[in-house]
Structures are given as structure tokens and as C-alpha cells.
Design a protein around this motif. Structure first.
Motif, PDB file in Angstrom:
ATOM      1  N   ILE A 142       0.864  -1.183   0.000  1.00  0.00           N
ATOM      2  CA  ILE A 142       0.000   0.000   0.000  1.00  0.00           C
ATOM      3  C   ILE A 142       0.898   1.229   0.000  1.00  0.00           C
ATOM      4  N   VAL A 143       0.625   2.122  -0.936  1.00  0.00           N
ATOM      5  CA  VAL A 143       1.387   3.367  -1.048  1.00  0.00           C
ATOM      6  C   VAL A 143       0.467   4.507  -0.619  1.00  0.00           C
ATOM      7  N   ALA A 144       0.928   5.308   0.333  1.00  0.00           N
ATOM      8  CA  ALA A 144       0.120   6.433   0.823  1.00  0.00           C
ATOM      9  C   ALA A 144       1.028   7.612   1.125  1.00  0.00           C
ATOM     10  N   HIS A 145       0.460   8.784   1.057  1.00  0.00           N
ATOM     11  CA  HIS A 145       1.165  10.020   1.398  1.00  0.00           C
ATOM     12  C   HIS A 145       0.200  10.836   2.242  1.00  0.00           C
ATOM     13  N   LEU A 146       0.310  10.662   3.561  1.00  0.00           N
ATOM     14  CA  LEU A 146      -0.627  11.309   4.475  1.00  0.00           C
ATOM     15  C   LEU A 146      -0.455  12.826   4.466  1.00  0.00           C
ATOM     16  N   LYS A 147      -1.466  13.497   5.004  1.00  0.00           N
ATOM     17  CA  LYS A 147      -1.424  14.951   5.141  1.00  0.00           C
ATOM     18  C   LYS A 147      -0.112  15.352   5.780  1.00  0.00           C
TER      19      LYS A 147
END
Length: 189
Positions: A142-147
Motif C-alpha cells: 500500500i502506497v500512501a502520502h498522508l497529510k
């Protein structure tokens, strides 16, 4: 053994004259692509999650620069005002499982600003990908870029976000909005 890494590639946009995002010249863009490719090659990764892909074509050029067999995918979900998204580079076969941003139904909308505006989804999509190793085993990534933890305050006279608060009350409120969003994004993942 599959080697997986992650990297914030910081506003990966192709050079476009007059663009408010990305490199200021073709030479700067070429140098960035060359530097990224050299570092990825030295790292020896098989799968690389990337954040802040502004232009999917730039990621495609990076994949081509890495050589035969490299695939790339990007999330289709991003904020049009600052169109950065997550993506993935892989030497292994790739299957996109999900590309989502909407908060779970059980999670109420969160307050996003002093004006009472609310957010119902992540600012950038989360990309779930399944890669398959040569022996047939699969790995879910899973690739994510949080706030960002960097606080940005309502626009100033120039129409751009401010990075300095007017007072400590504004700083505290905006910090709370950012924490609400990061928390809701983590719950969504």
C-alpha cells in the motif's frame, strides 16, 4: 528475496514553461530523472513506492530510464490544486487492487478549516498493489502520502497559502485540523 523501498520524489513533474510546479528548466528535469534513476539502481530495490508524483508521464520516463522490465502505476486520486499523487515502480508484475481516498462510512466528516468546511476523503489517494515474485508468491503493498505535518494557513493577500499563523489561536486550530486529517487518513488505510 524481494527488496521494497519508498521514496518521496518531491514534486516529480515534467518541465513545462510557466508551470507553477516542477523544475524550472529542461536541464533541471533531466538531472532529476538521471539522479533518481541512479539512486534507485544503486539501492537495488525490486519495488519502490513513490510519493509526490505530479505527472504520471514523468514517472513513465523514470521507469524507462531504469531499463527493461520496470513497470509503473499511479493513483488517479489527487487534489487538482496541487496535483501530486502516489505511485509505484516495480520490476515484478503488478496488479492494482484498489485506488481509494474516501473515509470509511463509519467515520464522520472532519472539520478542515475555520470556515466550517469538512473533508470526507484523503487529499491524495492510497494505492493498493499486488506484486508477484518469480516463484509465484504475492506481496501486497500500500502506497500512501498522508497529510503533511507542515501547517499551511488560509491564503494571504497574494492568494497563496501562508506558512506563518496570524496568532497562536490560529496555529492551534490549524494544527488540530491537520491532525484530524492525518488521523482520518490513517484510519482509512
Amino acid at each position: 528475496m524481494t527488496v521494497i523501498g519508498t521514496w518521496n520524489v518531491e514534486n516529480l513533474f515534467k518541465f513545462t514553461l510557466g508551470s507553477k510546479f516542477g523544475p524550472t528548466s529542461q536541464a533541471a528535469y533531466d538531472a532529476k530523472i538521471e539522479g533518481l534513476a541512479a539512486t534507485i539502481t544503486r539501492a537495488g530495490v525490486d519495488v519502490l513506492a513513490v510519493e509526490e508524483v505530479g505527472d504520471p508521464d514523468a514517472l513513465a520516463e523514470l521507469a524507462a530510464r531504469l531499463g527493461d522490465g520496470w513497470q509503473h502505476v499511479t493513483s488517479g486520486i489527487f487534489d487538482p490544486g496541487h496535483p501530486i499523487r502516489v505511485g509505484l515502480l516495480s520490476r515484478l508484475s503488478v496488479e492494482v487492487v484498489a485506488d481509494r481516498a474516501t473515509f470509511p462510512q463509519q467515520l464522520s466528516a472532519i472539520q478542515a478549516g475555520d470556515d466550517g468546511a469538512t473533508a470526507h476523503q484523503m487529499g491524495r489517494g492510497a494505492l493498493a498493489v499486488r506484486v508477484t515474485e518469480p516463484d509465484g508468491r504475492t506481496i501486497n503493498v500500500i502506497v500512501a502520502h498522508l497529510k503533511s505535518k507542515l501547517l499551511s494557513f488560509p491564503t494571504g493577500p497574494n492568494g497563496r497559502p501562508r506558512f506563518q499563523p496570524r496568532d497562536e489561536g490560529e496555529r492551534a486550530r490549524v494544527a488540530a485540523y491537520a491532525l484530524y486529517r492525518r488521523t482520518a487518513e490513517a484510519v482509512t488505510l
